[in-house]
Each structure stands twice: as C-alpha cells, then as structure tokens.
Design a protein around this motif. Structure first.
Motif, short mmCIF file in Angstrom:
data_model
loop_
_atom_site.label_atom_id
_atom_site.label_comp_id
_atom_site.label_asym_id
_atom_site.label_seq_id
_atom_site.Cartn_x
_atom_site.Cartn_y
_atom_site.Cartn_z
N LEU A 1 21.14 6.02 -8.48
CA LEU A 1 20.83 7.27 -7.76
C LEU A 1 19.81 7.03 -6.65
O LEU A 1 19.97 7.52 -5.54
N LEU A 2 18.77 6.27 -6.96
CA LEU A 2 17.64 6.10 -6.04
C LEU A 2 17.93 5.11 -4.91
O LEU A 2 17.41 5.27 -3.80
N PRO B 1 20.39 6.79 -1.24
CA PRO B 1 19.26 5.91 -0.88
C PRO B 1 18.10 6.70 -0.28
O PRO B 1 18.30 7.52 0.62
N GLN B 2 16.92 6.44 -0.82
CA GLN B 2 15.72 7.12 -0.35
C GLN B 2 14.98 6.18 0.60
O GLN B 2 14.92 4.98 0.37
N HIS B 3 14.44 6.74 1.65
CA HIS B 3 13.75 5.93 2.64
C HIS B 3 12.26 6.25 2.60
O HIS B 3 11.86 7.40 2.52
N ALA B 4 11.49 5.20 2.66
CA ALA B 4 10.02 5.35 2.56
C ALA B 4 9.44 5.99 3.81
O ALA B 4 9.98 5.99 4.85
N HIS C 1 0.83 -1.22 0.00
CA HIS C 1 0.00 0.00 0.00
C HIS C 1 0.86 1.26 0.00
O HIS C 1 0.60 2.20 0.75
N ARG C 2 1.89 1.25 -0.85
CA ARG C 2 2.78 2.40 -1.01
C ARG C 2 2.83 2.80 -2.46
O ARG C 2 2.59 2.00 -3.35
N GLY C 3 3.23 4.03 -2.68
CA GLY C 3 3.49 4.49 -4.03
C GLY C 3 4.94 4.20 -4.37
O GLY C 3 5.67 3.60 -3.59
N PRO C 4 5.35 4.63 -5.55
CA PRO C 4 6.75 4.42 -5.93
C PRO C 4 7.70 5.20 -5.03
O PRO C 4 7.31 6.20 -4.40
N THR C 5 8.94 4.76 -4.97
CA THR C 5 9.96 5.45 -4.18
C THR C 5 10.19 6.83 -4.78
O THR C 5 10.36 6.96 -5.99
N ASP D 1 15.99 13.38 -1.05
CA ASP D 1 17.27 13.88 -0.55
C ASP D 1 18.45 13.35 -1.37
O ASP D 1 18.45 12.17 -1.72
N PRO D 2 19.40 14.16 -1.66
CA PRO D 2 19.52 15.58 -1.32
C PRO D 2 18.66 16.44 -2.25
O PRO D 2 18.55 16.16 -3.44
N SER D 3 18.07 17.44 -1.69
CA SER D 3 17.15 18.29 -2.45
C SER D 3 17.84 19.02 -3.60
O SER D 3 17.22 19.27 -4.63
#
Length: 148
Positions: free
Chosen positions: A139-140, A145-148, A66-70, A74-76
């Motif tokens: 990159l992702l 690394p992006q955290h949900a 029940h999540r959208g894509p990553t 960051d970093p902005s």
C-alpha cells in the motif's frame, strides 16, 4: 543496495515468515515434528532479521536523512483503512514478541502441552502480522506510492 531498499527487503522477510509459518502449521498437522520445528525456527529467524532491518531503516531515515517515517497521505479516502491496518499490525507485532519467544522456547524444551496452549494464539496473530506487513509495504510503496 542501500538502506532505502530495506522496505522491500522487510516485505520479503515478512512474506517469507508467513510461508514458513504456513508450512510449519501444515507439518504439525501431519505429525512431522522435525519439519515443523525447522519451519518455526526459520520463521523466527526471518522475523528477527526483519526486526533488525526495520530498525536499521528507521534509524537511517531519522539520523542520516533527518526525516520521519513515510506517511500515508494519498489517496485520502483510503487513509482510514490504511491506518486501521497499520495500527492493528503494530499493536499485534508488539504483543506477539513474548508469545513467539514462549511458544518457541516451550516447543524446543519439549513442553508440548504448554507449547500448544500458547501457540493456538501465537500462530494466527503472528500470521496476521506477517501478512499485514506485506500489505502495508504494498500500500505504502507500490499501490499508492507516498512521496516525502
């Protein structure tokens, strides 16, 4: 392996597709048509498998987690660069599907002049999509690394 491992699998498949595309290009420059054909079929197969894995992953994330894509957050300061890469990759990924099918179909049917005319456009676009697919993964998930 779980569905959450599929982004890495997808990056691998994109990279493999780029390798097959490069080898196929080199083979046709050397007039090795059979090797060229085999590499292009392999590139098509790896790209098709990528698409199946990509859809499976996003379906799993949406319907089971029940999540959208990553999202790249960051970093902005790097986000606009990432968005340009992602948008160009996505638009071209959609655009090349019929081009790849036409290129492959014409080549396999021996319509070499028609094949060459479209493949001059298909090859660099397909290569861009394959390489940027790997870049997006790095990159992702690896570099930032992006955290949900």
């Amino acid at each position: 392996m779980t569905p959450l491992d599929l982004p890495a699998v997808n990056a691998f498949l994109n990279g493999l597709s780029a390798i097959f595309l490069t080898a196929g290009y080199m083979f046709i420059r050397k007039k090795r048509q059979d090797a060229h054909r085999n590499c292009m079929i392999a590139a098509f197969a790896t790209s098709t498998l990528f698409l199946v894995c990509y859809i499976t992953y996003h379906w799993y994330v949406a319907y089971y987690l029940h999540r959208g894509p990553t999202r790249f957050v960051d970093p902005s300061w790097f986000r606009p660069i990432y968005i340009v890469i992602l948008v160009s990759h996505t638009i071209l990924a959609i655009t090349i599907v019929p081009m790849v099918i036409m290129s492959l179909s014409r080549g396999l049917r021996g319509q070499f002049e028609r094949h060459k005319r479209i493949s001059r456009w298909t090859f660099p676009l397909w290569m861009y999509v394959s390489v940027t697919g790997v870049v997006i993964y790095l990159l992702l998930y690896q570099i930032f690394p992006q955290h949900a």
